[in-house]
Design a protein around this motif. Sequence first.
Motif, PDB file in Angstrom:
ATOM      1  N   TYR A  20     -11.672   6.554 -14.528  1.00  0.00           N
ATOM      2  CA  TYR A  20     -11.749   5.485 -13.518  1.00  0.00           C
ATOM      3  C   TYR A  20     -12.397   4.237 -14.104  1.00  0.00           C
ATOM      4  CZ  TYR A  20     -13.450   3.033  -9.321  1.00  0.00           C
ATOM      5  OH  TYR A  20     -13.727   2.082  -8.366  1.00  0.00           O
TER       6      TYR A  20
ATOM      7  N   LYS B 264     -10.756   0.569 -15.122  1.00  0.00           N
ATOM      8  CA  LYS B 264     -11.239  -0.655 -14.465  1.00  0.00           C
ATOM      9  C   LYS B 264     -11.672  -1.678 -15.513  1.00  0.00           C
ATOM     10  CE  LYS B 264     -11.004  -0.042  -9.936  1.00  0.00           C
ATOM     11  NZ  LYS B 264     -10.261  -0.957  -9.055  1.00  0.00           N
TER      12      LYS B 264
ATOM     13  N   THR C 226      -4.556   6.855   0.476  1.00  0.00           N
ATOM     14  CA  THR C 226      -5.832   7.027   1.198  1.00  0.00           C
ATOM     15  C   THR C 226      -5.933   6.017   2.345  1.00  0.00           C
ATOM     16  OG1 THR C 226      -6.947   5.552  -0.366  1.00  0.00           O
ATOM     17  CG2 THR C 226      -7.133   7.905  -0.811  1.00  0.00           C
TER      18      THR C 226
ATOM     19  N   GLN D  86      -6.716  -4.692  -4.607  1.00  0.00           N
ATOM     20  CA  GLN D  86      -7.683  -3.649  -4.238  1.00  0.00           C
ATOM     21  C   GLN D  86      -7.145  -2.248  -4.484  1.00  0.00           C
ATOM     22  OE1 GLN D  86     -10.766  -4.762  -2.950  1.00  0.00           O
ATOM     23  NE2 GLN D  86      -9.837  -6.719  -3.486  1.00  0.00           N
TER      24      GLN D  86
ATOM     25  N   ASP E 170       0.853  -1.191   0.000  1.00  0.00           N
ATOM     26  CA  ASP E 170       0.000   0.000   0.000  1.00  0.00           C
ATOM     27  C   ASP E 170       0.886   1.235   0.000  1.00  0.00           C
ATOM     28  OD1 ASP E 170      -1.984   2.075   0.881  1.00  0.00           O
ATOM     29  OD2 ASP E 170      -3.267   0.310   1.106  1.00  0.00           O
TER      30      ASP E 170
ATOM     31  N   ASP F 220       4.268   1.363  -4.302  1.00  0.00           N
ATOM     32  CA  ASP F 220       3.313   1.819  -5.309  1.00  0.00           C
ATOM     33  C   ASP F 220       3.048   0.686  -6.308  1.00  0.00           C
ATOM     34  OD1 ASP F 220       2.005   3.142  -7.336  1.00  0.00           O
ATOM     35  OD2 ASP F 220       3.455   4.770  -7.499  1.00  0.00           O
TER      36      ASP F 220
HETATM   37  N1  LIG Z   1     -15.953   1.541  -1.960  1.00  0.00           N
HETATM   38  C1  LIG Z   1     -16.730   1.196  -2.988  1.00  0.00           C
HETATM   39  O1  LIG Z   1     -17.960   1.323  -2.930  1.00  0.00           O
HETATM   40  C2  LIG Z   1     -16.129   0.600  -4.245  1.00  0.00           C
HETATM   41  C3  LIG Z   1     -17.005   0.332  -5.309  1.00  0.00           C
HETATM   42  C4  LIG Z   1     -16.487  -0.210  -6.477  1.00  0.00           C
HETATM   43  C5  LIG Z   1     -15.150  -0.536  -6.548  1.00  0.00           C
HETATM   44  N2  LIG Z   1     -14.308  -0.251  -5.521  1.00  0.00           N
HETATM   45  C6  LIG Z   1     -12.895  -0.628  -5.652  1.00  0.00           C
HETATM   46  O2  LIG Z   1     -12.501  -1.341  -4.500  1.00  0.00           O
HETATM   47  C7  LIG Z   1     -11.123  -1.126  -4.233  1.00  0.00           C
HETATM   48  C8  LIG Z   1     -10.949  -0.660  -2.790  1.00  0.00           C
HETATM   49  O3  LIG Z   1     -11.635   0.577  -2.620  1.00  0.00           O
HETATM   50  P1  LIG Z   1     -11.865   1.266  -1.206  1.00  0.00           P
HETATM   51  O4  LIG Z   1     -13.245   1.799  -1.194  1.00  0.00           O
HETATM   52  O5  LIG Z   1     -11.419   0.373  -0.124  1.00  0.00           O
HETATM   53  O6  LIG Z   1     -10.897   2.525  -1.347  1.00  0.00           O
HETATM   54  P2  LIG Z   1      -9.685   3.006  -0.427  1.00  0.00           P
HETATM   55  O7  LIG Z   1      -9.223   4.308  -1.021  1.00  0.00           O
HETATM   56  O8  LIG Z   1     -10.062   2.972   1.005  1.00  0.00           O
HETATM   57  O9  LIG Z   1      -8.601   1.866  -0.682  1.00  0.00           O
HETATM   58  C9  LIG Z   1      -7.646   1.910  -1.714  1.00  0.00           C
HETATM   59  C10 LIG Z   1      -6.303   1.539  -1.097  1.00  0.00           C
HETATM   60  O10 LIG Z   1      -5.331   1.496  -2.152  1.00  0.00           O
HETATM   61  C11 LIG Z   1      -4.186   2.228  -1.741  1.00  0.00           C
HETATM   62  N3  LIG Z   1      -3.542   2.744  -2.948  1.00  0.00           N
HETATM   63  C12 LIG Z   1      -3.984   3.715  -3.776  1.00  0.00           C
HETATM   64  N4  LIG Z   1      -3.094   3.916  -4.765  1.00  0.00           N
HETATM   65  C13 LIG Z   1      -2.075   3.040  -4.560  1.00  0.00           C
HETATM   66  C14 LIG Z   1      -0.867   2.768  -5.243  1.00  0.00           C
HETATM   67  N5  LIG Z   1      -0.498   3.460  -6.322  1.00  0.00           N
HETATM   68  N6  LIG Z   1      -0.060   1.783  -4.770  1.00  0.00           N
HETATM   69  C15 LIG Z   1      -0.388   1.077  -3.650  1.00  0.00           C
HETATM   70  N7  LIG Z   1      -1.527   1.307  -2.954  1.00  0.00           N
HETATM   71  C16 LIG Z   1      -2.355   2.280  -3.415  1.00  0.00           C
HETATM   72  C17 LIG Z   1      -4.712   3.329  -0.839  1.00  0.00           C
HETATM   73  O11 LIG Z   1      -3.730   3.875   0.025  1.00  0.00           O
HETATM   74  C18 LIG Z   1      -5.801   2.566  -0.078  1.00  0.00           C
HETATM   75  O12 LIG Z   1      -5.261   1.908   1.041  1.00  0.00           O
HETATM   76  C19 LIG Z   1     -10.647  -0.122  -5.279  1.00  0.00           C
HETATM   77  O13 LIG Z   1     -10.034  -0.837  -6.329  1.00  0.00           O
HETATM   78  C20 LIG Z   1     -11.932   0.529  -5.753  1.00  0.00           C
HETATM   79  O14 LIG Z   1     -11.814   1.033  -7.053  1.00  0.00           O
HETATM   80  C21 LIG Z   1     -14.770   0.312  -4.356  1.00  0.00           C
END
Ligand SMILES: NC(=O)c1ccc[n+]([C@@H]2O[C@H](COP(=O)([O-])OP(=O)(O)OC[C@H]3O[C@@H](n4cnc5c(N)ncnc54)[C@H](O)[C@@H]3O)[C@@H](O)[C@H]2O)c1
Length: 308
Positions: free
Chosen positions: A141, A145, A35, A73, A31, A53
Amino acid sequence: MRALVTGGAGFIGSHLVDQLTHDGFNVVVLDDFSTGKLSNLAHSPKTRIIEGDVADFNAVANAMQGVDVVFHQAAVASVPKTIEDPLGSHQVNYVGTLNVLEAARRAGAQRVVAASTAAVYGDLPELPKREDMTLKPLSPYAVDKLASELACQMYFNLHGLHTVCLRYFNVFGPRQDPSSPYSGVISIFLSRLSQGAAPTIFGDGQQTRDFVFVKDVVRANIKAATTDGVGGQVFNIGTNKRTSLLDLYQILSHQLAVNLQPTLAAPRMGDIKDSVADASKAAKLLDWRAQVSFDDGVRQLVAEVVKR
Ligand SMILES: NC(=O)c1ccc[n+]([C@@H]2O[C@H](COP(=O)([O-])OP(=O)(O)OC[C@H]3O[C@@H](n4cnc5c(N)ncnc54)[C@H](O)[C@@H]3O)[C@@H](O)[C@H]2O)c1
């Protein structure tokens, strides 16, 4: 079994880490903490945490050593951010996925489960959304995806890497960050109401979403990683039920015992009116169904917030 969770310090990723640890997996998190928060991993102190990253192939390859299964994720999960910075977010949201797939292949990992999104359906009117429908990704986005889904399918077809993509609908639960302007509507409403302030509803409040509880999403990930014969597949992960923002507002107000009038504002540009999953494919092939009702999920969320 060793599991790598990219984005494991985030909202969904950290719940996944907790469950995998509970199930006896040896868990590694990659991570960049853009965020995500270290405090989200407080329940799983044995987790090996690598700050790095996903856009950096060497960082991913290093984290992949000895890994059997990957839960990818990590993403820039904010649509507005990807519109502001399509090139930077592409590095994370598409190239990051490619890095994960290639590193997994080279390291001999067995399976990759990747987080996709209902945003790939865009604003086409037909409901409920089925996996085989026409797609209409409307943002960088959603495009990245969808491209990531195709890359996952390509790695399955070319290399036999068992990949599964999960199109999450609106995930909610504890640890979703309400201070972010992009975070889930439930966390924002809850945060405002628990401070005695009325939230703003954009539009008439009749827009609907399919809210799925984070622990159900975690179960779907584990099913996707452990079910045979689903390599190369894409699944909707939702509840098959629609909840309007006004309903959500009333349920939250009731559970918090507050009575505040929401402020109604002009609809936001680009907001989709209605969204609901047909999750029957996941039920059939993964034996997965959402188990936590919306009311129960909200109750658990409210209990967490009150505890803090
Ligand atoms: N929350 C929702 O309703 C939802 C809906 C559809 C899809 N998603 C997908 O689910 C996944 C998790 O989302 P979430 O809601 O937990 O968001 P979140 O922002 O809480 O989690 C994303 C995590 O990825 C890390 N991250 C971001 N860029 C990075 C990088 N370049 N290298 C390493 N780590 C990195 C962030 O620090 C964070 O810990 C994502 O892929 C998101 O697109 C979420």
